[in-house]
Each structure stands twice: as C-alpha cells, then as structure tokens.
Design a protein around this motif. Structure first.
Motif, PDB file in Angstrom:
ATOM      1  N   UNK A   1       0.859  -1.236  -0.165  1.00 30.02           N
ATOM      2  CA  UNK A   1      -0.083   0.040   0.049  1.00 30.02           C
ATOM      3  C   UNK A   1       0.877   1.082   0.037  1.00 30.02           C
ATOM      4  N   UNK A   2       0.543   2.224  -0.533  1.00 33.16           N
ATOM      5  CA  UNK A   2       0.932   3.632  -0.403  1.00 33.16           C
ATOM      6  C   UNK A   2       0.054   4.782   0.312  1.00 33.16           C
ATOM      7  N   UNK A   3       0.468   5.867   0.813  1.00 34.83           N
ATOM      8  CA  UNK A   3      -0.228   6.776   1.283  1.00 34.83           C
ATOM      9  C   UNK A   3       0.555   7.995   0.867  1.00 34.83           C
ATOM     10  N   UNK A   4      -0.268   9.082   0.376  1.00 37.62           N
ATOM     11  CA  UNK A   4       0.056  10.286   0.010  1.00 37.62           C
ATOM     12  C   UNK A   4      -1.030  11.183   0.435  1.00 37.62           C
ATOM     13  N   UNK A   5      -0.857  12.447  -0.347  1.00 41.06           N
ATOM     14  CA  UNK A   5      -1.960  13.504  -0.008  1.00 41.06           C
ATOM     15  C   UNK A   5      -3.386  13.036  -0.368  1.00 41.06           C
ATOM     16  N   UNK A   6      -3.434  12.138  -1.366  1.00 44.53           N
ATOM     17  CA  UNK A   6      -4.688  11.723  -1.695  1.00 44.53           C
ATOM     18  C   UNK A   6      -5.584  10.620  -0.943  1.00 44.53           C
ATOM     19  N   UNK A   7      -4.369  10.180  -0.157  1.00 44.94           N
ATOM     20  CA  UNK A   7      -5.111   8.726   0.896  1.00 44.94           C
ATOM     21  C   UNK A   7      -4.279   7.804   0.608  1.00 44.94           C
ATOM     22  N   UNK A   8      -4.905   6.718   0.840  1.00 41.81           N
ATOM     23  CA  UNK A   8      -4.242   5.258   0.635  1.00 41.81           C
ATOM     24  C   UNK A   8      -4.520   4.624  -0.859  1.00 41.81           C
ATOM     25  N   UNK A   9      -3.608   4.033  -1.252  1.00 38.77           N
ATOM     26  CA  UNK A   9      -3.682   3.324  -2.488  1.00 38.77           C
ATOM     27  C   UNK A   9      -3.292   1.964  -2.368  1.00 38.77           C
ATOM     28  N   UNK A  10      -3.874   0.832  -2.901  1.00 35.61           N
ATOM     29  CA  UNK A  10      -3.328  -0.508  -2.864  1.00 35.61           C
ATOM     30  C   UNK A  10      -2.480  -0.811  -4.095  1.00 35.61           C
ATOM     31  N   UNK A  11      -1.378  -1.298  -3.957  1.00 34.60           N
ATOM     32  CA  UNK A  11      -0.573  -1.678  -5.297  1.00 34.60           C
ATOM     33  C   UNK A  11      -0.590  -2.754  -5.734  1.00 34.60           C
ATOM     34  N   UNK A  12      -0.256  -3.985  -4.670  1.00 34.43           N
ATOM     35  CA  UNK A  12      -0.224  -5.295  -4.878  1.00 34.43           C
ATOM     36  C   UNK A  12      -1.032  -5.958  -3.760  1.00 34.43           C
ATOM     37  N   UNK A  13      -1.552  -7.288  -4.058  1.00 34.68           N
ATOM     38  CA  UNK A  13      -2.179  -8.235  -3.162  1.00 34.68           C
ATOM     39  C   UNK A  13      -1.581  -9.582  -3.424  1.00 34.68           C
ATOM     40  N   UNK A  14      -1.231 -10.156  -2.579  1.00 35.97           N
ATOM     41  CA  UNK A  14      -0.163 -11.369  -2.745  1.00 35.97           C
ATOM     42  C   UNK A  14       0.543 -11.397  -3.847  1.00 35.97           C
ATOM     43  N   UNK A  15       1.293 -10.238  -4.133  1.00 39.76           N
ATOM     44  CA  UNK A  15       2.405 -10.118  -5.169  1.00 39.76           C
ATOM     45  C   UNK A  15       1.605  -9.775  -6.304  1.00 39.76           C
ATOM     46  N   UNK A  16       0.518  -9.739  -6.587  1.00 41.91           N
ATOM     47  CA  UNK A  16      -0.262  -9.375  -7.933  1.00 41.91           C
ATOM     48  C   UNK A  16      -0.881  -7.834  -7.927  1.00 41.91           C
ATOM     49  N   UNK A  17      -0.677  -7.374  -9.073  1.00 39.70           N
ATOM     50  CA  UNK A  17      -1.473  -5.955  -9.223  1.00 39.70           C
ATOM     51  C   UNK A  17      -2.480  -5.796  -8.744  1.00 39.70           C
TER      52      UNK A  17
ATOM     53  N   UNK B   1      -4.824  -3.300  -9.431  1.00 39.18           N
ATOM     54  CA  UNK B   1      -5.439  -2.496 -10.401  1.00 39.18           C
ATOM     55  C   UNK B   1      -6.306  -1.421  -9.726  1.00 39.18           C
ATOM     56  N   UNK B   2      -5.317  -0.506  -8.950  1.00 38.40           N
ATOM     57  CA  UNK B   2      -5.421   0.761  -8.944  1.00 38.40           C
ATOM     58  C   UNK B   2      -6.702   1.165  -7.909  1.00 38.40           C
ATOM     59  N   UNK B   3      -7.080  -0.011  -6.882  1.00 35.36           N
ATOM     60  CA  UNK B   3      -7.987   0.434  -5.817  1.00 35.36           C
ATOM     61  C   UNK B   3      -7.525   1.611  -4.760  1.00 35.36           C
ATOM     62  N   UNK B   4      -8.371   2.557  -4.766  1.00 34.60           N
ATOM     63  CA  UNK B   4      -7.769   3.691  -3.735  1.00 34.60           C
ATOM     64  C   UNK B   4      -8.754   3.820  -2.989  1.00 34.60           C
TER      65      UNK B   4
END
Length: 195
Positions: free
Chosen positions: A170-186, A188-191
């Motif tokens: 997961x990443x966090x910036x001024x826009x909030x949280x974004x999920x990058x990968x789950x179980x090592x797989x992309x 697809x831009x869940x935020x």
C-alpha cells in the motif's frame, strides 16, 4: 505536499498448523522449515530500499520479520501490538470438521474477535506506521486474516485469501491510501480517499 509512504504487509511464513489447515488466531505457533525458507524468499521479492521493519508480537511473525531484516540488512524489527492476528476464540486449533462447525455462529466463531474490530485495528496499525515513518518504505509482518480484513475494509472489495509470506503493498500520499499489490499481484488501482 505529503510525502509518499510505502507499507509492505507480509504474512508470516508457514507453521505446522498452517500445514495441517488448523486455525491459529492468537495461538502462538512457531514457523516450520518451509516457513523459514518462505521468509527468505519474501526478502528476495521485496529487494533493497526499505527503511524499517515492524512485526506482530506473535512468534511466527516475529521470526519471519527477523529473517527478512537479516536478509535485507535492516535493524531489528519493532513489535506493534495492533498487527496481531484476529482472535478466533473457540475455533483456534481446529481444522475443518464437526468440531469446528460446532463453534461456528453467524459471521464467525464463538468468542472470536469481530471482523469489523480487526479491520479497525488494522487501519490503526497502518496509520501508526505511516505517522512513525512518513515518506519512508516500511515492511510490516502480520497475519493472513488481519491483512485480508484490513484491506477489504479500507478499499471496499472482496479481498482474497492471503498466502504465507506473500507481499501486499500500500502507499499513502496527500490523496489517501492506494493498494498497489495483493499477494504479489497488481491490485489494479484500488484507492481509498480516507483523509
């Protein structure tokens, strides 16, 4: 501008109870040899460039974290209580069958921690790591149900089962949280715009 913080959630490596398909929850079961090898493989998957590592206080997570820290040259892991696994109540130690079914209730198991409480605790853990390590890349070793319920709630989707020693980022910036990968797989831009 808020710096981007990256958190890699790693499920601990395999334990004997995982291999036997028994529910662990808060029961403190150590890794087996397969789990130790999975932890080494997770370090290889993560690669270099991480600043810190945190862990659930349970033995299987702490040992996984120590292996990853040693492989990546990081300081000793810091225990974070909020990263602990869901308490499964009377289901702990049980595998599929009549005994497990006898303690099942709607939404879970007798005396188990409610899923919504696990997810709320998971968000607190993420916020703690974000606030403690702003703009850094942090590894957090936790547990399958903890990770699945946390990301399912935060990103409002049906999260998959989390594999042993798998990497969810997961990443966090001024826009909030974004999920990058789950179980090592992309992912697809869940935020989740929660800030």
């Amino acid at each position: 501008m808020t710096p981007t913080t990256t958190i890699a959630l790693i499920r601990h490596g395999q334990t004997p109870w995982n291999a036997e398909f028994r529910i662990q929850g808060r029961t403190d079961i150590p890794l087996n040899d397969t789990g130790r090898k999975q932890a080494q493989d997770a370090a290889t998957t993560l690669g270099e460039g991480w600043h810190a590592i945190a862990t659930s206080p349970l033995t299987r997570a702490a040992e996984t974290a120590r292996i990853i820290a040693a492989e990546l040259g990081l300081d000793s892991p810091t225990a974070v209580e909020h990263l602990v696994e869901r308490d499964y109540g009377r289901a702990e130690g049980l595998g599929a069958g009549e005994e497990l079914e006898s303690v099942r209730i709607p939404g879970g198991f007798q005396e188990a921690e409610p899923e919504v409480e696990v997810a709320a605790r998971g968000l607190l853990a993420l916020e703690h790591l974000r606030d403690t390590h702003p703009g850094h890349r942090v590894i957090a070793v936790a547990h399958g149900s903890f990770i699945r319920l946390t990301i399912a709630s935060l990103f409002e989707f049906d999260a998959p089962r989390i594999g042993n020693a798998s990497v969810t980022v997961l990443t966090h910036d001024e826009s909030g949280w974004e999920l990058q990968t789950v179980n090592g797989e992309p992912a697809r831009g869940l935020a989740a715009r929660t800030d």
